[in-house]
Design an enzyme around this catalytic site. Structure first.
Site, mmCIF file in Angstrom:
data_model
loop_
_atom_site.group_PDB
_atom_site.id
_atom_site.type_symbol
_atom_site.label_atom_id
_atom_site.label_comp_id
_atom_site.label_asym_id
_atom_site.label_seq_id
_atom_site.Cartn_x
_atom_site.Cartn_y
_atom_site.Cartn_z
ATOM 1 N N LYS A 13 123.676 13.765 13.200
ATOM 2 C CA LYS A 13 125.098 14.089 13.060
ATOM 3 C C LYS A 13 125.260 15.382 12.250
ATOM 4 C CE LYS A 13 126.068 10.150 10.913
ATOM 5 N NZ LYS A 13 124.781 9.439 10.918
ATOM 6 N N ARG A 88 132.885 4.587 7.678
ATOM 7 C CA ARG A 88 131.680 3.787 7.915
ATOM 8 C C ARG A 88 132.006 2.305 8.045
ATOM 9 N NH1 ARG A 88 127.670 7.619 6.171
ATOM 10 N NH2 ARG A 88 125.638 6.854 5.869
ATOM 11 N N ARG A 127 111.231 12.579 7.590
ATOM 12 C CA ARG A 127 112.193 13.640 7.297
ATOM 13 C C ARG A 127 112.061 14.123 5.853
ATOM 14 N NH1 ARG A 127 118.667 12.660 8.017
ATOM 15 N NH2 ARG A 127 118.547 11.406 6.148
ATOM 16 N N ARG A 154 114.064 12.047 0.548
ATOM 17 C CA ARG A 154 115.189 11.324 -0.050
ATOM 18 C C ARG A 154 114.760 9.908 -0.375
ATOM 19 N NH1 ARG A 154 120.369 12.275 3.846
ATOM 20 N NH2 ARG A 154 120.683 10.091 3.289
ATOM 21 N N ARG A 165 119.499 0.407 5.636
ATOM 22 C CA ARG A 165 120.558 1.319 6.110
ATOM 23 C C ARG A 165 120.905 1.012 7.561
ATOM 24 N NH1 ARG A 165 118.252 7.043 4.996
ATOM 25 N NH2 ARG A 165 120.311 7.842 5.495
HETATM 26 P P1 AMP Z 1 124.316 9.689 4.691
HETATM 27 O O1 AMP Z 1 123.745 10.957 4.184
HETATM 28 O O2 AMP Z 1 125.574 9.875 5.492
HETATM 29 O O3 AMP Z 1 123.295 8.835 5.410
HETATM 30 O O4 AMP Z 1 124.765 8.838 3.397
HETATM 31 C C1 AMP Z 1 123.844 8.468 2.400
HETATM 32 C C2 AMP Z 1 124.392 7.296 1.625
HETATM 33 O O5 AMP Z 1 125.627 7.662 0.981
HETATM 34 C C3 AMP Z 1 124.733 6.068 2.440
HETATM 35 O O6 AMP Z 1 123.589 5.243 2.704
HETATM 36 C C4 AMP Z 1 125.749 5.361 1.532
HETATM 37 O O7 AMP Z 1 125.115 4.733 0.429
HETATM 38 C C5 AMP Z 1 126.530 6.567 0.988
HETATM 39 N N1 AMP Z 1 127.663 6.885 1.877
HETATM 40 C C6 AMP Z 1 127.822 7.995 2.653
HETATM 41 N N2 AMP Z 1 128.969 7.952 3.343
HETATM 42 C C7 AMP Z 1 129.565 6.770 3.008
HETATM 43 C C8 AMP Z 1 130.775 6.133 3.396
HETATM 44 N N3 AMP Z 1 131.618 6.672 4.293
HETATM 45 N N4 AMP Z 1 131.072 4.930 2.821
HETATM 46 C C9 AMP Z 1 130.257 4.366 1.922
HETATM 47 N N5 AMP Z 1 129.080 4.898 1.531
HETATM 48 C C10 AMP Z 1 128.732 6.098 2.063
#
Ligand code: AMP
Length: 208
Positions: A13, A88, A127, A154, A165
């Site tokens: 994304k 989400r 990654r 990460r 996740r």
């Molecule tokens: P991402 O980089 O989008 O995979 O986000 C990394 C982490 O940030 C996720 O696993 C959640 O812990 C938190 N996070 C990101 N976006 C959201 C969201 N919209 N709602 C809740 N937690 C989020």
């Protein structure tokens, strides 16, 4: 152009969003990036978010919706935006709808980037991410090709967290697919292909 990108973690994304912002000059709003920046700066928001992120869980809605609302109020969102990783869950989608209604805007598309779980596991576990600019590249890349920053894995890209996740995605986020289908704005692209091929389809689907 008001769009949001959905899909499992590691679907690409962020990469698709980067291409779109480069071409169309509208901001990418990534809640994951916002949380990672707060963690890096050790702000109260970052300290709170980290507890959930390290476990592969969602940060509570009140916190997440709050930072998105603040971000959407900025001037650069007037021409449009690309939401990446938000909403989400259904509560966040409903909060977004009411925020957009208050702004007098409608979402143009909810673009689902589909990738099977096995590919997600493979992609995320190999990654590496740049500590400075967030660029992602395969394992073995030690220096960021974009900004020469240091690459790292990460915490939430480690195998034990990847499965959590994915579980979070299937139970909480995937129901949004039907939510946006019901609003007649769902578009779906097969993300399990080279980035350029996916991007070509993304542009077609968004009629760009
Ligand atoms: P991402 O980089 O989008 O995979 O986000 C990394 C982490 O940030 C996720 O696993 C959640 O812990 C938190 N996070 C990101 N976006 C959201 C969201 N919209 N709602 C809740 N937690 C989020």
């Amino acid at each position: 152009m008001y769009i949001l990108l959905m899909g499992p973690p590691g679907a690409g994304k962020g990469t698709q969003a980067e291409r779109l912002i480069e071409k169309y000059g509208i901001p990418q709003i990534s809640t994951g990036d916002m949380f990672r920046a707060a963690v890096k700066e050790q702000t109260p928001l970052g300290l709170e978010a980290k507890k959930y992120m390290d476990n592969g869980q969602l940060v509570p809605d009140a916190v997440t919706v709050g930072i998105v609302k603040e971000r959407l109020a900025k001037d650069d969102c007037k021409k449009g935006f690309i939401l990446d990783g938000f909403p989400r869950n259904t509560a966040q989608a409903v909060a977004l709808d009411s925020e957009l209604a208050a702004m007098g805007r409608d979402l143009d598309a909810a673009l689902l980037v589909s990738v099977p779980d096995a590919s997600v596991v493979e992609r995320l576990s190999s990654r590496r991410t740049c500590k400075s600019c967030g660029y992602t590249a395969p394992a073995g890349t030690e220096v960021c090709p974009r900004c020469s920053g240091e690459m790292y894995q990460r915490e939430d890209d480690k195998p034990e967290t990847i499965q959590r996740r994915l579980d979070t995605y299937h139970t909480q986020t995937a129901p949004l697919i039907e939510y946006y289908r019901g609003h007649s704005i769902l578009k779906e692209v097969d993300g399990d292909r080279p980035v350029d091929e996916v991007y070509a389809d993304v542009k077609d689907l968004l009629s760009l």
